[in-house]
Write a protein that holds these residues in place. Structure first.
Motif, PDB file in Angstrom:
ATOM      1  N   ARG A 187       0.800  -1.221   0.000  1.00  0.00           N
ATOM      2  CA  ARG A 187       0.000   0.000   0.000  1.00  0.00           C
ATOM      3  C   ARG A 187       0.836   1.276   0.000  1.00  0.00           C
ATOM      4  N   LEU A 188       2.158   1.157  -0.110  1.00  0.00           N
ATOM      5  CA  LEU A 188       3.013   2.335  -0.037  1.00  0.00           C
ATOM      6  C   LEU A 188       3.368   2.820  -1.441  1.00  0.00           C
ATOM      7  N   SER A 189       3.131   4.103  -1.687  1.00  0.00           N
ATOM      8  CA  SER A 189       3.465   4.719  -2.978  1.00  0.00           C
ATOM      9  C   SER A 189       4.205   6.024  -2.745  1.00  0.00           C
ATOM     10  N   ILE A 190       5.088   6.362  -3.676  1.00  0.00           N
ATOM     11  CA  ILE A 190       5.738   7.670  -3.659  1.00  0.00           C
ATOM     12  C   ILE A 190       4.698   8.701  -4.086  1.00  0.00           C
ATOM     13  N   PRO A 249      11.411  -4.937  -0.790  1.00  0.00           N
ATOM     14  CA  PRO A 249      11.474  -4.275  -2.105  1.00  0.00           C
ATOM     15  C   PRO A 249      11.341  -2.761  -1.961  1.00  0.00           C
ATOM     16  N   PRO A 250      12.005  -2.002  -2.818  1.00  0.00           N
ATOM     17  CA  PRO A 250      11.918  -0.543  -2.746  1.00  0.00           C
ATOM     18  C   PRO A 250      10.548  -0.049  -3.215  1.00  0.00           C
ATOM     19  N   VAL A 251      10.236   1.166  -2.820  1.00  0.00           N
ATOM     20  CA  VAL A 251       9.011   1.808  -3.309  1.00  0.00           C
ATOM     21  C   VAL A 251       9.330   2.408  -4.673  1.00  0.00           C
ATOM     22  N   THR A 252       8.611   1.986  -5.676  1.00  0.00           N
ATOM     23  CA  THR A 252       8.839   2.501  -7.039  1.00  0.00           C
ATOM     24  C   THR A 252       7.575   3.094  -7.643  1.00  0.00           C
ATOM     25  N   ARG A 253       6.426   2.700  -7.113  1.00  0.00           N
ATOM     26  CA  ARG A 253       5.156   3.174  -7.666  1.00  0.00           C
ATOM     27  C   ARG A 253       4.908   4.623  -7.255  1.00  0.00           C
ATOM     28  N   PRO A 256       0.127  10.490  -8.114  1.00  0.00           N
ATOM     29  CA  PRO A 256       0.057  11.949  -8.210  1.00  0.00           C
ATOM     30  C   PRO A 256      -0.488  12.565  -6.918  1.00  0.00           C
ATOM     31  N   TYR A 257       0.036  13.721  -6.564  1.00  0.00           N
ATOM     32  CA  TYR A 257      -0.353  14.358  -5.305  1.00  0.00           C
ATOM     33  C   TYR A 257      -1.861  14.602  -5.250  1.00  0.00           C
ATOM     34  N   GLY A 258      -2.434  15.119  -6.338  1.00  0.00           N
ATOM     35  CA  GLY A 258      -3.864  15.416  -6.357  1.00  0.00           C
ATOM     36  C   GLY A 258      -4.719  14.180  -6.137  1.00  0.00           C
ATOM     37  N   VAL A 259      -4.311  13.066  -6.732  1.00  0.00           N
ATOM     38  CA  VAL A 259      -5.044  11.810  -6.579  1.00  0.00           C
ATOM     39  C   VAL A 259      -4.957  11.328  -5.123  1.00  0.00           C
ATOM     40  N   ALA A 260      -3.744  11.379  -4.545  1.00  0.00           N
ATOM     41  CA  ALA A 260      -3.554  10.933  -3.161  1.00  0.00           C
ATOM     42  C   ALA A 260      -4.345  11.815  -2.195  1.00  0.00           C
ATOM     43  N   LYS A 272     -15.427   9.324   9.270  1.00  0.00           N
ATOM     44  CA  LYS A 272     -16.211  10.172  10.179  1.00  0.00           C
ATOM     45  C   LYS A 272     -17.668   9.733  10.232  1.00  0.00           C
ATOM     46  N   LEU A 273     -18.137   9.100   9.150  1.00  0.00           N
ATOM     47  CA  LEU A 273     -19.534   8.677   9.080  1.00  0.00           C
ATOM     48  C   LEU A 273     -19.760   7.282   9.654  1.00  0.00           C
ATOM     49  N   LEU A 274     -18.693   6.490   9.723  1.00  0.00           N
ATOM     50  CA  LEU A 274     -18.822   5.114  10.208  1.00  0.00           C
ATOM     51  C   LEU A 274     -18.967   5.067  11.722  1.00  0.00           C
ATOM     52  N   PRO A 275     -19.666   4.062  12.247  1.00  0.00           N
ATOM     53  CA  PRO A 275     -19.781   3.913  13.710  1.00  0.00           C
ATOM     54  C   PRO A 275     -18.414   3.781  14.356  1.00  0.00           C
ATOM     55  N   GLY A 276     -18.206   4.519  15.431  1.00  0.00           N
ATOM     56  CA  GLY A 276     -16.933   4.475  16.141  1.00  0.00           C
ATOM     57  C   GLY A 276     -15.850   5.328  15.519  1.00  0.00           C
ATOM     58  N   ARG A 277     -16.127   5.938  14.369  1.00  0.00           N
ATOM     59  CA  ARG A 277     -15.175   6.803  13.679  1.00  0.00           C
ATOM     60  C   ARG A 277     -13.773   6.174  13.634  1.00  0.00           C
ATOM     61  N   PRO A 278     -13.634   5.024  12.926  1.00  0.00           N
ATOM     62  CA  PRO A 278     -12.318   4.352  12.859  1.00  0.00           C
ATOM     63  C   PRO A 278     -11.265   5.243  12.215  1.00  0.00           C
ATOM     64  N   GLU A 279     -10.011   5.012  12.569  1.00  0.00           N
ATOM     65  CA  GLU A 279      -8.932   5.840  12.026  1.00  0.00           C
ATOM     66  C   GLU A 279      -8.713   5.524  10.554  1.00  0.00           C
ATOM     67  N   PRO A 280      -8.646   6.548   9.699  1.00  0.00           N
ATOM     68  CA  PRO A 280      -8.416   6.311   8.266  1.00  0.00           C
ATOM     69  C   PRO A 280      -7.033   5.723   8.017  1.00  0.00           C
ATOM     70  N   SER A 281      -6.890   5.034   6.895  1.00  0.00           N
ATOM     71  CA  SER A 281      -5.585   4.509   6.507  1.00  0.00           C
ATOM     72  C   SER A 281      -4.766   5.571   5.774  1.00  0.00           C
ATOM     73  N   LEU A 282      -5.426   6.681   5.373  1.00  0.00           N
ATOM     74  CA  LEU A 282      -4.757   7.749   4.643  1.00  0.00           C
ATOM     75  C   LEU A 282      -5.325   9.092   5.093  1.00  0.00           C
ATOM     76  N   PHE A 283      -4.432  10.023   5.425  1.00  0.00           N
ATOM     77  CA  PHE A 283      -4.826  11.351   5.883  1.00  0.00           C
ATOM     78  C   PHE A 283      -4.348  12.412   4.906  1.00  0.00           C
ATOM     79  N   ARG A 284      -5.118  13.505   4.791  1.00  0.00           N
ATOM     80  CA  ARG A 284      -4.673  14.624   3.960  1.00  0.00           C
ATOM     81  C   ARG A 284      -3.354  15.197   4.472  1.00  0.00           C
TER      82      ARG A 284
END
Length: 335
Positions: A187-190, A249-253, A256-260, A272-284
């Motif tokens: 799940r890691l991308s540059i 393995p290195p991160v090669t993928r 784009p910033y806008g997409v991320a 924020k809408l889910l019960p318990g407000r679970p922590e997101p896997s990706l933050f702005r």
């Protein structure tokens, strides 16, 4: 000299407590996890367990103490304001009141350069360049805690605050372990072009800066200090260096910033809408941190604390990798 280190079951507090013991200081420690400070107790630290939200406990902790090194607090991006306020502001207020009540001479307060984060690139940012509004509850409450600390100076307490950037080395459980886990899961991308340069801080260098704060007098007091290695490095070079050392393995993928950023916005909104407000896997904020240049001006620390980073970023990364491999290969107890 007898010192109290709060947050000693965490990475920075634990490493500094160990360093202080090695320098021959008498060290009292407080932390959330007794098992994480056993090695410090074996080397002579006095462990007092308890919640720093309890003012009476903090008064007892500060009894017969010369200097408090306050490393405890809540970190992260997700959570409500009250959680961060309690852990970063109320607890710091308790520490200040105890210092004053128990005639502690000096308070060294561990703050954060997260105060500066506004989603933009910054190169050589100075201590006074605080944004008009903060990007998250963590940065906002760390700055409020700083203000409480410096207000106590008028009441006779000697104070210093530190804003160390991306601290790493043996024991780092925050920066690289998360990236390693993401890479293992694919799940890691540059983010962006991958050329952004950022500051890191060797834990050994931070130890030196904190130790100077114990000893220095005069002009060094009453100030906040940026702390880093002073030599920004390409972030993704550092990440891939660690992955290589760990035979991953290195991160090669590239993403784009806008997409991320859009994906992070959607992720946060859904959580924020889910019960318990679970922590997101990706933050702005995390997307910006991983894509933008970010470095600190450390000239104030060099001038007033005689801070001169001795351990390179790459040596600190080697230290982390050696520790990580040792912890991953250690036998696990079964019950």
């Amino acid at each position: 000299m007898k010192i109290l280190v709060t947050g000693a079951s965490g990475f920075i507090g634990g490493r500094f407590a160990k360093f202080a013991l090695e320098q021959g200081l008498s060290v009292r420690i407080n932390g959330r996890r007794p098992e994480a400070v056993e090695h410090l107790v074996k080397h002579g630290a006095q462990f007092v367990q308890g919640d720093l939200g309890d003012p009476l406990l903090v008064q007892r902790l500060c009894r017969d103490i010369d200097v408090v090194v306050h490393c405890a607090g809540a970190v992260g991006v997700w959570g409500n304001y009250q959680h961060f306020y309690q852990a970063n502001v109320t607890v710091t207020e308790n520490v200040i009141k105890a210092c004053l009540g128990q005639k502690v001479r000096r308070l060294l307060h561990l703050s954060s350069p997260s105060i500066y984060f506004d989603g933009q690139a910054h190169v050589g940012i100075k201590e006074g360049q605080v944004p008009k509004r903060f990007s998250d509850h963590y940065g906002a409450t760390k700055y409020l805690a700083e203000e409480k600390v410096f207000a106590a100076e008028a009441l006779g307490l000697e104070v210093i605050a530190y804003r160390p950037r991306f601290v790493t080395g043996a024991g780092d459980t925050n920066i690289f372990p998360r990236l390693i886990d993401m890479q293992r899961k694919g799940r890691l991308s540059i983010i962006g072009n991958g050329l952004n340069q950022v500051d890191f801080t060797s834990m050994q260098n931070l130890n030196d800066a904190l130790f100077s704060g114990l000893m220095d007098t005069g002009p060094a007091l009453g100030k906040v200090y940026n702390i880093s290695n002073g030599t920004p490095v390409p972030l993704w070079d550092a990440v891939n260096y660690v992955l290589q050392q760990l035979n991953l393995p290195p991160v090669t993928r590239h993403l784009p910033y806008g997409v991320a950023y859009a994906a992070a916005t959607l992720n946060e909104t859904l959580c924020k809408l889910l019960p318990g407000r679970p922590e997101p896997s990706l933050f702005r904020l995390g997307v910006a941190v991983m894509a933008k240049d970010f470095s600190l001006d450390i000239s104030r620390a060099q001038q007033h604390l005689n801070y001169a980073p001795q351990v390179s970023v790459w040596a600190a990364l080697d230290e982390f990798c050696q520790w990580w491999k040792a912890t991953q290969s250690a036998p696990r107890l079964t019950h």
